[in-house]
Structures are given as C-alpha cells and as structure tokens.
Design an enzyme around this catalytic site. Structure first.
Site, PDB file in Angstrom:
ATOM      1  N   ILE A  95       0.866  -1.188   0.000  1.00  0.00           N
ATOM      2  CA  ILE A  95       0.000   0.000   0.000  1.00  0.00           C
ATOM      3  C   ILE A  95       0.903   1.240   0.000  1.00  0.00           C
ATOM      4  O   ILE A  95       1.861   1.326   0.769  1.00  0.00           O
ATOM      5  CB  ILE A  95      -0.899  -0.006   1.260  1.00  0.00           C
ATOM      6  CG1 ILE A  95      -1.734  -1.291   1.355  1.00  0.00           C
ATOM      7  CG2 ILE A  95      -1.754   1.245   1.332  1.00  0.00           C
ATOM      8  CD1 ILE A  95      -3.044  -1.310   0.665  1.00  0.00           C
ATOM      9  N   HIS A 111      -0.982 -11.683   8.177  1.00  0.00           N
ATOM     10  CA  HIS A 111       0.224 -12.297   7.608  1.00  0.00           C
ATOM     11  C   HIS A 111       0.436 -13.672   8.248  1.00  0.00           C
ATOM     12  O   HIS A 111       0.315 -13.810   9.466  1.00  0.00           O
ATOM     13  CB  HIS A 111       1.433 -11.387   7.873  1.00  0.00           C
ATOM     14  CG  HIS A 111       2.684 -11.901   7.258  1.00  0.00           C
ATOM     15  ND1 HIS A 111       2.935 -11.801   5.906  1.00  0.00           N
ATOM     16  CD2 HIS A 111       3.750 -12.547   7.795  1.00  0.00           C
ATOM     17  CE1 HIS A 111       4.103 -12.360   5.648  1.00  0.00           C
ATOM     18  NE2 HIS A 111       4.622 -12.820   6.764  1.00  0.00           N
TER      19      HIS A 111
END
Ligand code: GRF
Length: 202
Positions: A95, A111
């Site tokens: 991002i 994650h």
C-alpha cells in the site's frame, strides 16, 4: 451502534474474505462489506463477492503511470462508499502513501507468520526452512513498510515434524479465519487504541 463499513482488498483465493462474510452472516461480526478491490482480475475472491452481490473494483496496476495514480483510481471508487476500515486479505501489493494518507490507521492486514519473523512472500516456507517450532499468524496495521506495522493480535501454531508448506499453511489458515474477524469486531466496537507501535485493547 451502526455496522463497521469495510472494503476488502484481495488478489487471490479469498478464503479470509469468505470467513469474514460467514461471521457477518452468523452475526458474530457487526460489519458490512461495502466493496471488494483487487489488483488481479482473475482473483477467485471476486467470484465470492459476486455470489454475495458485493460490488467489486478491479484495477491493473500496470495500466497506471505509477502507484499514486493507481491508488487515486482506487480512492475514487472507494469514495462511493462510507468506508471505515480497509481489510487486506491476501492483497499482494504494497500500500502506498496515497491510500495510507487517506486511511491513516484504518488499514489492516493478516500475515501467515509470527511477525517480525518471516516477512514477505512464502512465510510458511520460510518458517519451515528456518526450522522454527512455533509459527502462526499476525494481524497488524498497515504502514509504509513490508509487514512492519503495529501488531494488533497474534496466534501461535505448532510446527510439527514432517510438516510441509501445505500442511503448515492449512493449520495457520484455520487460525487466520478466526482471529481476523475477532480483530475486526474489536475495531468495530472501538476497542483498539494505537499508541505509536503499541496497540492497547480495552
Ligand atoms: C493468507 O495466508 C494471508 O495470511 C496472506 O495471504 C493469504 C491469503 O489467503 N496475507 P486467502 O486469499 O484469504 O485465502
């Protein structure tokens, strides 16, 4: 209290997205998925969105001059919706500042490792190759670093003898599907406070 309005960002299969949808359906999560954004037109997760009649927006990063223009295009679609939180669920793109500035402390990611170990791609393979006995998953805020934002919650998973990337990934994914919705619910209820790198859950 009104429902938390979410935009899901994904690039692939979308099992975390689906788990979130299921938790909304069973009312264990007070949220509404406003739209799904993808950088991959072939992401299977987009089909899940269609099944649920959720608007999808697909963008090819290659078609834009740079990340800024790509993210501005995303922002212009997001502006059609009242988005409180961006939930990255297998979104395979960093991002950039445009989205980060528009949604400061309002973008989270999951994650498949116990961060800060094994950042980046193939985290489960990295864990196996390193030989750790414990791995797991981490839900964290997104900042400009790769998998480096403030950690909200982690769940550990045993690494077993004979584990393959597939078996370990499956065991971790099962936990991902639980913890991600739990964190989103905490966010929805205003229970998460961010103080620099330290997350306080009250
Ligand atoms: C998950 O393992 C997640 O931790 C990682 O990407 C994978 C996405 O899987 N960021 P899915 O698309 O949600 O099934």
């Amino acid at each position: 209290m009104s429902k938390l309005k979410i935009a899901i960002f994904l690039s692939g299969r979308g099992s975390n997205f689906e788990a979130i949808l299921k938790n909304i359906e069973t009312k264990s999560l007070d949220a509404k998925i406003e739209c799904v954004v993808s950088n991959n037109p072939n992401a299977a997760g987009l089909n899940i969105a269609s099944t649920y009649n959720i608007p999808t927006y697909t963008f090819s990063p290659k078609k834009f001059k740079n990340t800024e223009e790509y993210e501005e295009a995303i922002l212009s679609k997001l502006s059609n919706h009242p988005i409180d939180l961006i939930v990255c669920a297998g979104y395979m793109k960093l991002i950039g500042p445009t989205l980060l500035n528009a949604f400061t402390n309002k973008i989270i990611n999951i994650h498949p490792s116990l961060l800060p170990s094994f950042k980046g791609l193939n985290a489960q393979k990295q864990a196996l190759e390193y030989g750790v006995k414990l791995s797991g998953c981490t839900v964290h805020f997104v900042d400009s670093s790769l998998d480096g934002g403030a950690i909200i919650r982690q769940v550990s998973v045993d690494v077993k003898e004979g584990d393959t990337e597939e078996t370990l990934s499956k065991r971790i994914l099962k936990q991902e599907h639980i913890v991600y919705s739990n964190v989103i619910q905490l966010f929805a209820k205003g229970h998460i406070t961010i103080k620099n790198r330290n997350i306080i859950i009250n």
